[in-house]
Design an enzyme around this catalytic site. Structure first.
Site, PDB file in Angstrom:
ATOM      1  N   TYR A  87      58.716 108.213  59.206  1.00 39.21           N
ATOM      2  CA  TYR A  87      59.395 108.520  60.253  1.00 39.21           C
ATOM      3  C   TYR A  87      59.796 106.999  60.685  1.00 39.21           C
ATOM      4  CZ  TYR A  87      58.005 113.327  60.851  1.00 39.21           C
ATOM      5  OH  TYR A  87      57.956 114.629  60.599  1.00 39.21           O
TER       6      TYR A  87
ATOM      7  N   TYR B 286      54.509 114.010  53.336  1.00 38.87           N
ATOM      8  CA  TYR B 286      53.614 112.760  53.755  1.00 38.87           C
ATOM      9  C   TYR B 286      52.326 113.102  54.093  1.00 38.87           C
ATOM     10  CZ  TYR B 286      54.554 114.202  58.538  1.00 38.87           C
ATOM     11  OH  TYR B 286      54.725 114.859  59.697  1.00 38.87           O
TER      12      TYR B 286
ATOM     13  N   ARG C 262      51.072 116.886  54.724  1.00 39.48           N
ATOM     14  CA  ARG C 262      52.194 117.831  55.173  1.00 39.48           C
ATOM     15  C   ARG C 262      53.251 118.162  54.290  1.00 39.48           C
ATOM     16  NH1 ARG C 262      53.593 119.010  60.103  1.00 39.48           N
ATOM     17  NH2 ARG C 262      53.344 121.088  59.184  1.00 39.48           N
TER      18      ARG C 262
ATOM     19  N   HIS D   1      59.252 119.248  56.011  1.00 41.98           N
ATOM     20  CA  HIS D   1      59.683 120.156  57.153  1.00 41.98           C
ATOM     21  C   HIS D   1      60.317 119.479  58.061  1.00 41.98           C
ATOM     22  CE1 HIS D   1      56.066 117.500  58.331  1.00 41.98           C
ATOM     23  NE2 HIS D   1      56.611 117.666  59.487  1.00 41.98           N
TER      24      HIS D   1
ATOM     25  N   HIS E 120      61.435 119.141  62.232  1.00 38.52           N
ATOM     26  CA  HIS E 120      60.713 119.359  63.605  1.00 38.52           C
ATOM     27  C   HIS E 120      62.221 120.000  64.223  1.00 38.52           C
ATOM     28  CE1 HIS E 120      56.960 117.599  63.368  1.00 38.52           C
ATOM     29  NE2 HIS E 120      57.433 116.725  62.457  1.00 38.52           N
TER      30      HIS E 120
HETATM   31 FE   LIG Z   1      56.339 115.802  60.800  1.00 36.58          FE
END
Ligand SMILES: [Fe+2]
Length: 210
Positions: free
Chosen positions: A98, A137, A146, A149, A151
């Site tokens: 991110y 990640y 995870r 996905h 958000h």
């Molecule tokens: Fe996430």
């Protein structure tokens, strides 16, 4: 007079059928489950926040990764489209990173990936984005990784839903505690269709009241 009454009665009966019939047949849609906001909602929104996350204004490059054309409809539980809903998305890049100061992973940042986008639904409640498929990640909590996905934050007229969209057939889906903790788990998984080089993803979102 009799004839006239019969006509009126008949009209009322037809109207009754028209009003009652569909509501009897209607099965309410199951609302999309909420998911945690997570730690990576942007601290500062990017200057470029349009619906094409694969291009950043002022840069020549294109984001790394599998391009995804994501589209869907926002509905209330009665199936009525929610027009003018604000739909925000944010996600990891194709390396699982991110663009956020709290993401301290060693995975690469991608300066050509926008990472966040926002749009309002049209008169039919539809939204759409072009993005890339995010990588899985590690969370840093034990061995928890995870699955890919995206958000979402959806602001309708009555409801605000924070949730996450998942991709089908991902082995990590089966062991993800957030996905599997959702009461409407399957409602969080998009339908995907490969169309040439681009992955088409369809995901409808149901707000309880809209
Ligand atoms: Fe996430």
């Amino acid at each position: 007079m009799v004839e006239r009454r019969r006509i009126l009665t008949g009209t009322a009966a037809l109207a009754g059928v028209a009003l009652v019939g569909p509501s009897l047949a209607w099965a309410a849609l199951r609302p999309t489950s909420t998911q945690v906001l997570g730690p990576f909602y942007p601290v500062t929104l990017p200057a470029d926040r349009d619906t094409d996350l694969t291009l950043v204004a002022g840069r020549d490059g294109r984001a790394d990764g599998q391009v995804v054309d994501l589209a869907g409809q926002i509905l209330n539980a009665d199936g009525v489209p929610v027009s003018g809903a604000r739909v925000e998305i944010w996600q990891a890049n194709s390396h699982g990173r991110y663009a956020h100061p709290r993401d301290r992973s060693d995975s690469a940042l991608d300066p050509d990936f926008q990472g966040y986008g926002v749009v309002a639904t049209d008169s039919e409640g539809r939204y759409g984005f072009r993005t890339i498929k995010p990588a899985a990640y590690p969370t840093g909590a034990g061995g928890w990784v995870r699955p890919p996905h995206i958000h979402f934050a959806v602001t309708g007229r009555n409801d605000r839903l924070i949730t996450q969209m998942y991709f089908p057939n991902e082995p990590l889906n089966d062991v993800d505690r957030l996905l599997n903790g959702a009461d409407n788990r399957d409602g969080l998984i998009a339908a995907v269709t490969p169309t040439g080089d681009v992955l088409g993803a369809t995901w409808d979102i149901v707000l309880a009241r809209g």
